[in-house]
Scaffold this active site. Structure first.
Site, PDB file in Angstrom:
ATOM      1  N   GLU A  72       0.826  -1.203   0.000  1.00 11.56           N
ATOM      2  CA  GLU A  72       0.000   0.000   0.000  1.00 11.56           C
ATOM      3  C   GLU A  72       0.863   1.258   0.000  1.00 11.56           C
ATOM      4  O   GLU A  72       1.682   1.446   0.901  1.00 11.56           O
ATOM      5  CB  GLU A  72      -0.911   0.036   1.227  1.00 11.56           C
ATOM      6  CG  GLU A  72      -1.725   1.322   1.321  1.00 11.56           C
ATOM      7  CD  GLU A  72      -2.634   1.395   2.534  1.00 11.56           C
ATOM      8  OE1 GLU A  72      -3.450   2.335   2.600  1.00 11.56           O
ATOM      9  OE2 GLU A  72      -2.538   0.518   3.412  1.00 11.56           O
TER      10      GLU A  72
ATOM     11  N   ASP B  93      -5.257   3.680  -1.587  1.00  8.00           N
ATOM     12  CA  ASP B  93      -6.076   4.386  -0.610  1.00  8.00           C
ATOM     13  C   ASP B  93      -6.234   5.780  -1.192  1.00  8.00           C
ATOM     14  O   ASP B  93      -5.257   6.520  -1.322  1.00  8.00           O
ATOM     15  CB  ASP B  93      -5.359   4.416   0.739  1.00  8.00           C
ATOM     16  CG  ASP B  93      -6.110   5.193   1.810  1.00  8.00           C
ATOM     17  OD1 ASP B  93      -6.799   6.173   1.461  1.00  8.00           O
ATOM     18  OD2 ASP B  93      -5.987   4.840   2.989  1.00  8.00           O
TER      19      ASP B  93
ATOM     20  N   HIS C  83      -9.052   1.351  -0.957  1.00  6.36           N
ATOM     21  CA  HIS C  83      -9.555   1.896   0.299  1.00  6.36           C
ATOM     22  C   HIS C  83     -10.281   3.189  -0.035  1.00  6.36           C
ATOM     23  O   HIS C  83      -9.688   4.115  -0.590  1.00  6.36           O
ATOM     24  CB  HIS C  83      -8.422   2.178   1.288  1.00  6.36           C
ATOM     25  CG  HIS C  83      -7.913   0.965   1.986  1.00  6.36           C
ATOM     26  ND1 HIS C  83      -6.784   0.978   2.793  1.00  6.36           N
ATOM     27  CD2 HIS C  83      -8.371  -0.314   2.032  1.00  6.36           C
ATOM     28  CE1 HIS C  83      -6.579  -0.230   3.292  1.00  6.36           C
ATOM     29  NE2 HIS C  83      -7.524  -1.030   2.836  1.00  6.36           N
TER      30      HIS C  83
ATOM     31  N   GLU D  13     -12.519   2.586   4.671  1.00  2.42           N
ATOM     32  CA  GLU D  13     -11.486   2.480   5.698  1.00  2.42           C
ATOM     33  C   GLU D  13     -11.636   3.549   6.777  1.00  2.42           C
ATOM     34  O   GLU D  13     -10.960   4.580   6.762  1.00  2.42           O
ATOM     35  CB  GLU D  13     -10.085   2.546   5.079  1.00  2.42           C
ATOM     36  CG  GLU D  13      -9.030   2.043   6.056  1.00  2.42           C
ATOM     37  CD  GLU D  13      -7.618   2.404   5.638  1.00  2.42           C
ATOM     38  OE1 GLU D  13      -6.701   1.737   6.122  1.00  2.42           O
ATOM     39  OE2 GLU D  13      -7.428   3.359   4.866  1.00  2.42           O
TER      40      GLU D  13
END
EC number: 5.1.3.41
Length: 276
Positions: free
Chosen positions: A148, A181, A207, A247
């Protein structure tokens, strides 16, 4: 569009509350946060894995992924001496073992901050060494490893799509993937969809949060500044078929069920009716 709940926001409650809420509120799957008191990998190895597997069965809730805490407390594979690095890698390997046993779809890690005085050649050399070892292990046990990218408030290693491309080129493993994300590109004025353009089938997971554009704070959809409705339209049109984990982390821990409900309702309201 398949949705996932992240269990980090439930860390002050028994983990069964997270499974129960995910099931009752209508999430499609659950992403397990690997920190105490819930699902710390050594605790799972000591017997706690039985509870996780039982809860997944009881609530008929797929475990879409396992995300051990690797951002520096106490594990950070990018910072510290060789003993610290070795402890971090060993923990991630154990996390992959536990992810395999709980039938999680992936293990998700990040490259946390490498320190302000560390030069780029040392940072990338250490990352390549770490990922090579972890990917070899992932290949041996049959586990997908997702790297990530973080915001620059959190790390100075892998923070944007080009950094991800560099990491994937350094370690071209069939088990190594990435994700986005959406807070991370937004705070850097980087188009979220550039991840889709650059990573292709190496983009494995999303995310979804909202962002103020000026911090790494994760907001419920609608509380920040992101054009989420338009973004989700583009993501759907691109043909993305993976999970979107909504998230929520520590900002909403006082009422995780209420905010998980609100977040899911707001997220689904962003989608076309046939995708809800």
């Amino acid at each position: 569009m398949k949705t996932g709940m992240f269990t980090c926001g439930h860390q002050r409650l028994p983990i069964e509350h997270a499974f129960r809420d995910a099931s009752e509120l209508g999430y499609d799957g659950i992403e397990i946060w690997g920190g105490r008191p819930h699902a710390f990998a050594p605790d799972l190895k000591a017997g706690g894995i039985k509870q996780i597997k039982a809860l997944a069965q009881t609530y008929q809730m797929p475990i879409i992924g396992y995300t051990p805490e690797t951002n520096g407390y106490p594990y950070n594979m990018m910072l510290g001496d060789e003993h610290m690095r070795r402890e971090s890698l060993d923990m991630i390997k154990l996390a992959m073992d536990m992810a395999k046993e709980m039938n999680a779809g992936y293990t998700l890690i990040s490259a946390a901050h490498a320190g302000y005085l560390t030069p780029p050649n040392v940072i990338w050399g250490r990352l390549a060494e770490n990922l090579s070892e972890l990917c070899e292990y992932a290949e041996n046990i049959g586990m997908d490893l997702i790297l990530e990218p973080l915001t620059p408030y959190e790390s100075n290693v892998v923070c944007n799509a080009n950094d991800v491309l560099h990491a994937l080129a350094l370690v071209p493993s069939p088990r190594l993937f990435s994700m986005v994300d959406i807070c991370a590109p937004y705070v850097q004025a980087e188009p979220v969809m550039s991840y889709f353009d650059k990573l292709g089938d190496k983009l494995r997971h999303l995310h979804i949060v909202d962002s103020d554009g000026a911090s790494d704070t994760h907001y419920i959809p609608g509380e920040g500044k992101m054009p989420l409705r338009e973004l989700m339209r583009d993501i759907i049109e691109r043909g993305y078929e993976g999970y979107c984990t909504v998230e929520l982390v520590t900002m909403y821990m006082n009422e995780p069920r209420l905010y998980a409900r609100q977040a899911l309702e707001r997220f689904r309201a962003l989608l076309p009716e046939d995708e809800r």
